[in-house]
Structures are given as structure tokens and as C-alpha cells.
Design an enzyme around this catalytic site. Sequence first.
Site, mmCIF file in Angstrom:
data_model
loop_
_atom_site.group_PDB
_atom_site.id
_atom_site.type_symbol
_atom_site.label_atom_id
_atom_site.label_comp_id
_atom_site.label_asym_id
_atom_site.label_seq_id
_atom_site.Cartn_x
_atom_site.Cartn_y
_atom_site.Cartn_z
ATOM 1 N N GLY A 11 0.839 -1.207 0.000
ATOM 2 C CA GLY A 11 0.000 0.000 0.000
ATOM 3 C C GLY A 11 0.870 1.250 0.000
ATOM 4 O O GLY A 11 1.847 1.328 0.736
ATOM 5 N N ARG A 25 19.078 11.123 -4.520
ATOM 6 C CA ARG A 25 20.006 12.263 -4.438
ATOM 7 C C ARG A 25 21.240 11.930 -3.591
ATOM 8 O O ARG A 25 22.356 12.302 -3.938
ATOM 9 C CB ARG A 25 19.276 13.493 -3.894
ATOM 10 C CG ARG A 25 18.173 13.925 -4.864
ATOM 11 C CD ARG A 25 18.201 15.397 -5.131
ATOM 12 N NE ARG A 25 17.386 15.709 -6.298
ATOM 13 C CZ ARG A 25 16.575 16.748 -6.386
ATOM 14 N NH1 ARG A 25 16.454 17.579 -5.380
ATOM 15 N NH2 ARG A 25 15.906 16.982 -7.500
ATOM 16 N N ARG A 72 0.758 -4.964 -4.920
ATOM 17 C CA ARG A 72 0.837 -6.071 -3.970
ATOM 18 C C ARG A 72 1.150 -7.295 -4.829
ATOM 19 O O ARG A 72 0.471 -7.571 -5.814
ATOM 20 C CB ARG A 72 -0.493 -6.250 -3.253
ATOM 21 C CG ARG A 72 -0.881 -5.011 -2.421
ATOM 22 C CD ARG A 72 -1.853 -5.377 -1.319
ATOM 23 N NE ARG A 72 -2.404 -4.181 -0.671
ATOM 24 C CZ ARG A 72 -1.812 -3.549 0.323
ATOM 25 N NH1 ARG A 72 -0.641 -3.948 0.760
ATOM 26 N NH2 ARG A 72 -2.380 -2.487 0.876
ATOM 27 N N TYR A 73 2.211 -8.021 -4.488
ATOM 28 C CA TYR A 73 2.665 -9.117 -5.344
ATOM 29 C C TYR A 73 3.079 -10.311 -4.477
ATOM 30 O O TYR A 73 4.271 -10.566 -4.267
ATOM 31 C CB TYR A 73 3.843 -8.616 -6.200
ATOM 32 C CG TYR A 73 4.312 -9.602 -7.242
ATOM 33 C CD1 TYR A 73 3.461 -10.070 -8.241
ATOM 34 C CD2 TYR A 73 5.616 -10.077 -7.223
ATOM 35 C CE1 TYR A 73 3.901 -10.977 -9.189
ATOM 36 C CE2 TYR A 73 6.073 -10.984 -8.177
ATOM 37 C CZ TYR A 73 5.192 -11.423 -9.149
ATOM 38 O OH TYR A 73 5.632 -12.323 -10.089
ATOM 39 N N ASP A 103 5.225 -4.598 6.034
ATOM 40 C CA ASP A 103 5.587 -5.953 6.425
ATOM 41 C C ASP A 103 5.882 -6.887 5.225
ATOM 42 O O ASP A 103 6.931 -7.537 5.173
ATOM 43 C CB ASP A 103 4.373 -6.482 7.208
ATOM 44 C CG ASP A 103 4.691 -7.722 7.966
ATOM 45 O OD1 ASP A 103 5.482 -7.612 8.907
ATOM 46 O OD2 ASP A 103 4.156 -8.781 7.608
ATOM 47 N N THR A 125 4.423 2.914 5.459
ATOM 48 C CA THR A 125 3.022 2.467 5.546
ATOM 49 C C THR A 125 2.276 3.390 6.496
ATOM 50 O O THR A 125 2.840 3.823 7.502
ATOM 51 C CB THR A 125 2.901 1.011 6.058
ATOM 52 O OG1 THR A 125 1.539 0.778 6.460
ATOM 53 C CG2 THR A 125 3.789 0.708 7.243
ATOM 54 N N ASP A 127 0.064 2.496 8.440
ATOM 55 C CA ASP A 127 -0.428 1.723 9.591
ATOM 56 C C ASP A 127 0.422 1.864 10.856
ATOM 57 O O ASP A 127 -0.041 1.532 11.939
ATOM 58 C CB ASP A 127 -0.516 0.239 9.229
ATOM 59 C CG ASP A 127 -1.469 -0.015 8.068
ATOM 60 O OD1 ASP A 127 -2.356 0.820 7.842
ATOM 61 O OD2 ASP A 127 -1.304 -1.043 7.383
ATOM 62 N N ASP A 129 2.779 -0.030 11.823
ATOM 63 C CA ASP A 129 2.753 -1.367 12.435
ATOM 64 C C ASP A 129 4.062 -2.130 12.251
ATOM 65 O O ASP A 129 4.075 -3.357 12.279
ATOM 66 C CB ASP A 129 1.592 -2.186 11.838
ATOM 67 C CG ASP A 129 1.723 -2.372 10.332
ATOM 68 O OD1 ASP A 129 2.573 -1.713 9.709
ATOM 69 O OD2 ASP A 129 0.965 -3.186 9.779
ATOM 70 N N ARG A 171 -5.134 -1.880 9.249
ATOM 71 C CA ARG A 171 -5.046 -3.352 9.148
ATOM 72 C C ARG A 171 -5.203 -3.981 10.534
ATOM 73 O O ARG A 171 -6.222 -3.740 11.169
ATOM 74 C CB ARG A 171 -3.710 -3.749 8.499
ATOM 75 C CG ARG A 171 -3.772 -5.109 7.827
ATOM 76 C CD ARG A 171 -2.439 -5.443 7.218
ATOM 77 N NE ARG A 171 -2.129 -4.629 6.064
ATOM 78 C CZ ARG A 171 -2.538 -4.917 4.829
ATOM 79 N NH1 ARG A 171 -3.252 -5.973 4.609
ATOM 80 N NH2 ARG A 171 -2.234 -4.120 3.829
ATOM 81 N N ARG A 211 -24.091 14.727 31.499
ATOM 82 C CA ARG A 211 -23.478 16.017 31.872
ATOM 83 C C ARG A 211 -23.516 17.017 30.709
ATOM 84 O O ARG A 211 -22.787 18.004 30.676
ATOM 85 C CB ARG A 211 -22.065 15.817 32.418
ATOM 86 C CG ARG A 211 -21.029 15.354 31.458
ATOM 87 C CD ARG A 211 -19.661 15.339 32.136
ATOM 88 N NE ARG A 211 -18.636 14.873 31.224
ATOM 89 C CZ ARG A 211 -18.025 15.634 30.358
ATOM 90 N NH1 ARG A 211 -18.320 16.903 30.275
ATOM 91 N NH2 ARG A 211 -17.113 15.131 29.558
ATOM 92 N N VAL A 250 -9.005 7.629 1.470
ATOM 93 C CA VAL A 250 -8.640 9.044 1.590
ATOM 94 C C VAL A 250 -7.442 9.162 2.556
ATOM 95 O O VAL A 250 -6.612 10.066 2.444
ATOM 96 C CB VAL A 250 -9.873 9.875 2.037
ATOM 97 C CG1 VAL A 250 -10.158 9.716 3.504
ATOM 98 C CG2 VAL A 250 -9.730 11.325 1.686
#
Length: 319
Positions: A11, A25, A72-73, A103, A125, A127, A129, A171, A211, A250
Amino acid sequence: MKRIAILTSGGDAPGMNAATRAVVRKAIYEGLEVYGINYGFLGLVNGDIRKLELGSVGDLLHRGGTFLYSARYPEFATEEGQLKGIEQLKKHQIDGLVVIGGDGSYHGAEALTKRGFPTIGIPGTIDNDISGTDFTIGFDTALNTVLDALDKIRDTATSHERTFIIEVMGRDAGDIALWSGLAGGAEAIIVPEESFNMDDVVDRLNKGRERGKKHSIIVVAEGVMSGNDFAKQLAEYGDYHARVTVLGHVQRGGSPTAFDRVLASRLGARSVELLLENRGGLAVGIRENRIVENDISEILKEKHTLDQKLFDLASILSI
Ligand code: F6P
């Protein structure tokens, strides 16, 4: 080490371009040639490889997504895929590789290193994670995107005295939910790492109502359940007919924050230094504002954990 390559995989995350720019660079500054591999490990296997110059990464620092494209492969987990990848790298006389991703991408980097091809992993990522680093590239930007949405939803929630459920990505990790929920003052934060009890959630909402609270916001991490399922359960437990917002992809787009750009620049440059030292099989990261590197196999063995103190603090502050 004369020629290195770079790919982005899994992702996409805001700041991947900034990291690619830094790798290109810094490498050229150090006298190396750099090649970009399109579409992650898929492009590696297919030989979708092009030379990158200083100008190839111009006007890129502030752009979301990844100009190297991503894919994704899962086939790269096979011996056949890995051998094909190494064949392509040899064909292009590439001596070292930088992989930016999560990961799954780290598994690819680990496999290449085990087969004798020095590869460095950069955590990219939303995430957050990945073990061995306090932050992954893209997390801060995604967090701010969620926060912006949360603040806007709060406006309308107050006007109508409504309860809102916001489903966020991550995830199996609850970092996006926890950090955005804390920053946005959510009444409840539901994450995969912590069990929750719907009676407690309802109790919390009821107390707020008593309240005079005009709205309630519940952030639900996708790893627990969908926002819609949570709303259904909540309705069964109490008099709450919540509106649900699923933020979805988004969260993956947009211009990277200053934090992500700086982090990406530091990690990208460090990766090149490691390859120049002929060191592969490492994952770079940031720990207490210092750039660090860890054995990628060790990182893959460690499970990412949620910041328990932060979680406790969020529930204390949202009473
Ligand atoms: O890993 C990033 C991420 O956005 C996760 O938060 C989410 O679960 C997943 O990717 C979505 O994957 P895809 O873009 O393939 O639908």
C-alpha cells in the site's frame, strides 16, 4: 557498490516519494548510479527498471502516492519469483536494493538478502505497524487526514446532538485509531490490541449525555470490525443510532506532512550509507529521534505493540 536500485511496494503511503528522492540524491551525491523499479516486486520480476537522475526526483518531495508506482505481489514469496528478481538485478548490474514498504515488502527484502543480494528496508506504511521504529513514513500524514475529518464531523455531530462512528484503517494495528482518537478527543477508541465491552462504551456515552455533552465520537479501527457492524451492536445495547463514516483510502493520499518528509529524507539517506558499507538485510527506523538500523529478520519476528500508556491516557482524558 556502484549501482543501486529502489522500489516501493504494498500500500502506498505519503512520503514514499520523499524517501525515493532522498535515496536517489544521496546516492548520486556519493557517486552511485540509481535505478528505479516500477510497480514494486512485480516490476522487479518483469524487469520494469529505469535509470533515475537528479532531475527524475525533482518536484516530488511534496507529492503523495509513489511515482515509482506500487503493487501487492504475493508471488514474490516463491523461490521462482525471487530468482527471477535476482536475475533482473544482475542483468542491470545492480549491486544493492532499497525497498520502501510495510511488512510484506520486508519479507521480500529479507528473502533477497538471504539469497545474497544486499537489500535495505525503509518503513513506509500509514499503519505504523512495523517494529524497530517509533514511526513509519506516512503515518503522521494519515493521522492528520483522519484528524481533519474528525474535527469536521464533530461540528455536524454537535449541531444535531448525534453519535458518530468513524472507521479508520490500520489493518491489524490500532495506531491510527488511537492517535487520531486522542488528538480529536473521541469518547471511545476501539482497537484490535485492546478488548472492549459494549456495556462500558454505552456507559461512557450515557455519562457524557448526562453532563450535557452535545455529541459523541467513537473511532473504530478496521482491524476490530467495520464501523457499520459496530453501529449495529451499539444500537442493540443502548439508545444510540449512530451515523457511520468510513474514511477509507482518503487516508492514504495527500501531501506528506513536514514530519513525514523529514523522516523520509533521513531514512532514505541512511539506507544509502548502509549499502555503501556493503551492509544488507537491515531495516532502518527512528527511535527517540535517532536514526537506527535493525536486522530485518529480527524486525519481522517482533510483533508491533500499541503504546499502552497512550491508550490509558486517551481513556482517562475522554471521560
Ligand atoms: O497497509 C495500508 C492499508 O491502507 C491498510 O490500512 C488497509 O487495511 C489496506 O492497506 C488496504 O489495502 P488495499 O489498498 O489493497 O485495499
